[in-house]
Design a protein around this motif. Structure first.
Motif, mmCIF file in Angstrom:
data_model
loop_
_atom_site.group_PDB
_atom_site.id
_atom_site.type_symbol
_atom_site.label_atom_id
_atom_site.label_comp_id
_atom_site.label_asym_id
_atom_site.label_seq_id
_atom_site.Cartn_x
_atom_site.Cartn_y
_atom_site.Cartn_z
ATOM 1 N N ARG A 27 43.961 46.363 47.363
ATOM 2 C CA ARG A 27 43.711 45.473 46.228
ATOM 3 C C ARG A 27 42.274 44.947 46.256
ATOM 4 O O ARG A 27 41.558 44.966 45.258
ATOM 5 C CB ARG A 27 44.726 44.336 46.250
ATOM 6 N N ARG A 28 41.839 44.481 47.407
ATOM 7 C CA ARG A 28 40.476 43.926 47.520
ATOM 8 C C ARG A 28 39.405 45.006 47.373
ATOM 9 O O ARG A 28 38.358 44.773 46.764
ATOM 10 C CB ARG A 28 40.330 43.195 48.844
ATOM 11 N N ARG A 31 39.107 45.892 43.626
ATOM 12 C CA ARG A 31 38.362 44.875 42.875
ATOM 13 C C ARG A 31 36.864 45.015 43.123
ATOM 14 O O ARG A 31 36.055 44.934 42.199
ATOM 15 C CB ARG A 31 38.823 43.465 43.229
ATOM 16 N N ALA A 43 39.970 44.752 36.255
ATOM 17 C CA ALA A 43 40.367 44.492 37.638
ATOM 18 C C ALA A 43 41.752 43.881 37.782
ATOM 19 O O ALA A 43 42.523 44.313 38.640
ATOM 20 C CB ALA A 43 39.327 43.620 38.338
ATOM 21 N N ASP A 44 42.107 42.897 36.983
ATOM 22 C CA ASP A 44 43.413 42.248 37.163
ATOM 23 C C ASP A 44 44.561 43.230 36.961
ATOM 24 O O ASP A 44 45.471 43.325 37.786
ATOM 25 C CB ASP A 44 43.566 41.057 36.215
ATOM 26 N N GLU A 47 44.481 46.002 39.678
ATOM 27 C CA GLU A 47 45.006 45.494 40.952
ATOM 28 C C GLU A 47 46.529 45.467 40.951
ATOM 29 O O GLU A 47 47.160 45.854 41.929
ATOM 30 C CB GLU A 47 44.500 44.087 41.231
ATOM 31 N N THR A 51 48.646 47.782 43.427
ATOM 32 C CA THR A 51 49.528 47.075 44.351
ATOM 33 C C THR A 51 50.941 47.631 44.277
ATOM 34 O O THR A 51 51.582 47.876 45.309
ATOM 35 C CB THR A 51 49.540 45.562 44.037
#
Length: 136
Positions: A27-28, A31, A43-44, A47, A51
């Motif tokens: 996830r990181r 982003r 990105a949201d 992610e 995920t």
């Protein structure tokens, strides 16, 4: 900072061990990649999709997994490979899963992605589940 060319295709792959921390790492990393390529607006949702795909890979297999992110022609493609050749269960709708404690991941992918799917790979080498987000 150099100007970003959104027309230029790119691809990243992240090999991950069978480890519960891998979802956070993916996830990181995703982003950061999207931020550096000027696609923070995706990105949201990206992610969330990554995920769910990686969580399923970690949950349903004992071995490693791979996250692949590709950008080409205005479309972000996110995919997860894992060693289990069993195809993913087809998701229901989110409305029928509101009381469920688990099993909502692919329903979220179905609801948030512009396109999604998965298939087993040849010679029993696992499966690849992917989704797409248009940058429109």
């Amino acid at each position: 900072m150099p100007e970003i060319d959104l027309a230029e295709p790119w691809q990243y792959s992240l090999s991950i061990p069978h480890d519960p921390r891998a979802v956070t790492v993916c996830r990181r990393t995703l982003r950061l990649v999207l931020t550096l390529h000027g696609l923070i607006r995706l990105a949201d949702t990206a992610e969330l999709l990554a995920t769910e795909l990686i969580s399923n890979a970690a949950l349903h297999t004992e071995g490693p997994a791979l996250l692949r992110v590709r950008w080409s022609t205005g479309v972000l493609r996110i995919g997860a490979w894992d060693a289990n050749p069993e195809p993913p269960e087809l998701p229901g709708t989110l409305s029928c899963l509101t009381d469920a404690e688990s099993g909502r991941g692919l329903a979220l992918v179905r609801a948030c992605a512009d396109l999604w799917g998965g298939q087993p790979l040849a010679s029993n080498r696992g499966k690849y589940v992917r989704c797409e987000l248009a940058a429109a």
